[in-house]
Design a protein around this motif. Structure first.
Motif, mmCIF file in Angstrom:
data_model
loop_
_atom_site.group_PDB
_atom_site.id
_atom_site.type_symbol
_atom_site.label_atom_id
_atom_site.label_comp_id
_atom_site.label_asym_id
_atom_site.label_seq_id
_atom_site.Cartn_x
_atom_site.Cartn_y
_atom_site.Cartn_z
ATOM 1 N N UNK A 79 0.832 -1.202 0.000
ATOM 2 C CA UNK A 79 0.000 0.000 0.000
ATOM 3 C C UNK A 79 0.875 1.263 0.000
ATOM 4 N N UNK A 80 0.353 2.323 -0.625
ATOM 5 C CA UNK A 80 1.051 3.605 -0.646
ATOM 6 C C UNK A 80 0.524 4.457 0.505
ATOM 7 N N UNK A 81 1.389 4.788 1.466
ATOM 8 C CA UNK A 81 0.955 5.553 2.632
ATOM 9 C C UNK A 81 0.932 7.051 2.420
ATOM 10 N N UNK A 82 1.193 7.524 1.189
ATOM 11 C CA UNK A 82 1.235 8.965 0.949
ATOM 12 C C UNK A 82 0.156 9.361 -0.056
ATOM 13 N N UNK A 83 -0.200 10.647 -0.059
ATOM 14 C CA UNK A 83 -1.167 11.159 -1.039
ATOM 15 C C UNK A 83 -0.448 12.169 -1.935
ATOM 16 N N UNK A 84 -0.994 12.421 -3.151
ATOM 17 C CA UNK A 84 -0.316 13.362 -4.060
ATOM 18 C C UNK A 84 -0.074 14.727 -3.409
ATOM 19 N N UNK A 85 -0.991 15.199 -2.575
ATOM 20 C CA UNK A 85 -0.832 16.515 -1.953
ATOM 21 C C UNK A 85 0.364 16.585 -1.002
ATOM 22 N N UNK A 86 0.742 15.432 -0.432
ATOM 23 C CA UNK A 86 1.855 15.409 0.519
ATOM 24 C C UNK A 86 3.136 15.953 -0.087
#
Lengths: 80, 549
Positions: free
Chosen positions: B518-525
């Motif tokens: 899973x990717x724990x980050x979002x594009x906004x981060x």
């Protein structure tokens, strides 16, 4: 130098993306210093420096100029 | 004899002690509420503004070893050693945008190391462990090399002895002091000392590049003297210009080293300690001032040729220690007291990067090995404590490397270090832009790049010194079956293979529907700036649902 502006946390600003056509300029100081044909020669000399040395030192100015320009042009604050 | 250098030794010692005192005082500088937190000890509270960051990162990247070894390379081989200049020019535009993204995502999620990011981005503790180990292994010999820089200075001042212990005692004392104030003050110590170190270096070099050419008959005759020396040697690869066979090596080495530099844990530590994105961007424009300095320092190698400097003998009989040419040049040309200042600049110059590197390696151990595998529920205070102790262990290790092994071993390891740290590029640098790669494929790419890089380095010999393996990073393309004498930098080839394997592996694993992390980050981060709050566990759950047990 610009006068310091108040630092207000602003969600709109933080969500702004850093995409800008100005960023493509950064390619110039990455590619140009890596082409030996430009600088691998002795003449002309400048202050006694062969071209190999003075021109490569001059690329530093190219790098500084480009990154400064891109930074100024893509700065979020002060944007119209 | 050391008695002939008494003035130099006194000036050197006084400046060294002054800086050590600053290192201890640094704990009170910009004093935090609570020092028992890794953000404070290991990242200076993530609060450094433009000037501090400039001195800190500049002092971190342009190390004492660079200041000694680059002119030594120019002294020995000529133009090929000047690669350090294009290397440190292309780096800044290259990482201008990348580091801002890394800073933002680390700010949002409280990452301290590049491996923290990889762990979260690709949901793979194994990949994170590989990145952490790569970082630690690449950093250790780099710390040891800082000692080589100090040792070159001490040797020139005649501070040596017959037994191994006597010879190394000054270095052991210097590192014990360094270890003590790093333990106490964390990243604040090198940040404060960097001001003194860099000011000293700028003064010394400005004086050197104005005064020495005046004494040696002008720049023109300095270059002519170097040209005459290289014309007279039988070696085909040297000269004040590049030849047809080493241009590809020059360019790939400059580019590959630039790609590698900001993957080193100590560079990332310096960047993450800055206050906001703006500080980083402004520094990318301002840090090249150090490149100018480095270019001028490199030319000290030619001045040493023009001044007829003969390097001191090396550790092995019959060999010479090229690293002593710059200290010898200063000793020969400057008045004693100013030579002492110059030596102090080099000596203190070794302390700043050594401190940051040991902090970076300690942070990697704490976050990605101790917390991941040994004590999952470690508190921030425990993390800070483990990091402090690990930084001591790392320094003892570095001193042991120099005292018990041939310094050449550390130089070889550092050469390998550049190649291996490059193998983290797909996961760390490309990972900041894309989540396309499969975690399994990234691991396969790392293994392939490492394997190939090691094999290539092993194949490189140097007939002149009689070394059969690990004698350089210039790989002859004829080994791949090409009919040419051209050479190429090993790291570039290895990382290209790494990328190809990672890309093909991703296609295969996706086709086979192997589960990805899973990717724990979002594009906004990746765009968050100062003032954005930490991501909470609720944010994380929303963006990356944990697999149901």
């Amino acid at each position: 130098m610009d006068a310091p502006e108040p630092e207000a946390p602003d969600t709109a600003r933080s969500r702004a993306k850093d995409k800008s056509p100005w960023n493509w300029l950064l390619l110039i100081p990455i590619v140009v210093p890596l082409i030996p044909a430009f600088f691998n020669a002795d003449s002309p000399r400048l202050f006694g420096f062969p071209r190999f040395y003075w021109l490569q030192l001059a690329w530093i100015l190219l790098g500084v100029g480009t990154t400064t320009l891109v930074y100024r042009m893509t700065r979020k604050r002060g944007e119209h | 004899m050391w008695r002939d250098h008494l003035t130099e030794i006194i000036v050197f010692s006084v400046l060294f002690l002054l800086v050590s005192a600053m290192g201890f005082v640094a704990a009170r500088w910009r004093r935090p509420q609570d020092m028992a937190h890794l953000d404070e000890w290991g990242l200076g509270g993530r609060s450094f503004g433009g000037w501090i960051t400039w001195f800190l990162v500049g002092g971190d990247l342009y190390t004492a070893y660079t200041f000694v070894a680059v002119p030594a390379l120019i002294f020995g081989a000529g133009a090929a050693g000047f690669f350090a200049v294009p290397y440190t020019i292309v780096i800044y535009p290259l990482v201008f945008l990348v580091l801002c993204r890394l800073w933002s995502v680390s700010h949002r999620h409280g990452f301290v190391t590049p491996a923290d990011f990889v762990r979260n981005r690709f949901g793979s503790p194994v990949l994170a462990l590989l990145v952490a180990i790569t970082g630690i292994v690449a950093t250790m010999p780099y710390i040891a090399l800082q000692l080589v820089g100090i040792e070159a200075v001490l040797k020139t001042m005649g501070v040596t002895g017959d037994s191994a212990l006597a010879r190394h005692l000054p270095i052991i004392i210097a590192f014990a002091i360094l270890a003590a104030y790093t333990y106490q003050s964390g990243l604040r110590a090198p940040a404060l000392i960097a001001f003194v170190k860099d000011s000293l270096i700028y003064v010394v070099i400005l004086v050197a590049v104005i005064y020495l050419p005046y004494k040696l008959g002008g720049w023109g005759s300095i270059f002519d003297a170097a040209d005459a020396k290289f014309q007279a040697t039988p070696a085909p690869g040297d000269g004040i210009l590049l030849n047809a066979n080493n241009q590809l090596q020059y360019v790939t080495l400059a580019f590959g080293s630039a790609l590698a530099l900001f993957l080193y844990p100590h560079s990332i530590t310096g960047v993450l300690a800055s206050r906001n994105r703006d500080v980083i961007k402004r520094n990318m424009s301002a840090l090249p001032a150090y490149s100018l300095l480095l270019g001028l320092i490199a030319l000290l190698g030619y001045m040493a040729i023009a001044a007829n400097v003969k390097p001191l003998p090396g550790a092995k009989a019959g060999s010479v220690d090229g690293n002593t040419v710059v200290p010898l040049l200063f000793d020969q040309q400057f008045p004693d007291w100013f030579a002492g200042v110059a030596y102090a600049a080099i000596g203190i110059g070794a302390l700043v990067p050594a401190a940051i590197m040991s902090i970076a390696a300690a942070n990697l151990f704490t976050r990605n090995i101790y917390k991941e595998y040994l004590k999952r529920d470690a508190t921030p205070a425990q993390e800070a404590n483990v990091s402090k102790i690990t930084s001591l262990v790392v320094k003892v290790g570095a001193v042991a490397c120099i005292v018990f092994l041939d310094p050449q071993f550390s130089i070889d390891l550092q050469l390998i270090g550049g190649v291996i740290i490059l193998q983290t590029l797909p996961a760390v640098a490309l990972g900041l832009y894309t989540r396309w790669f499969h975690r399994g494929a990234l691991i396969a790419g790392w293994v392939a790049g490492m394997g190939l890089g090691m094999w290539m380095l092993y194949q490189i010999g140097n007939p002149a010194t009689g070394k059969k393996h690990f004698a350089g990073s210039a790989f002859p393309l004829s080994e791949f079956g090409f009919d040419t004498k051209k050479t190429i930098y090993v790291g570039i080839v290895a990382v290209l293979v790494n990328l190809v394997v990672a890309a093909l592996g991703t296609l295969v694993l996706r086709a086979a529907k192997v589960a990805d992390g899973p990717d724990g980050t979002t594009p906004d981060d990746y765009f968050a700036d100062e003032g954005t709050p930490r991501a909470t566990s609720a944010d994380r759950a929303a963006s990356a649902p944990e697999p149901v047990a």
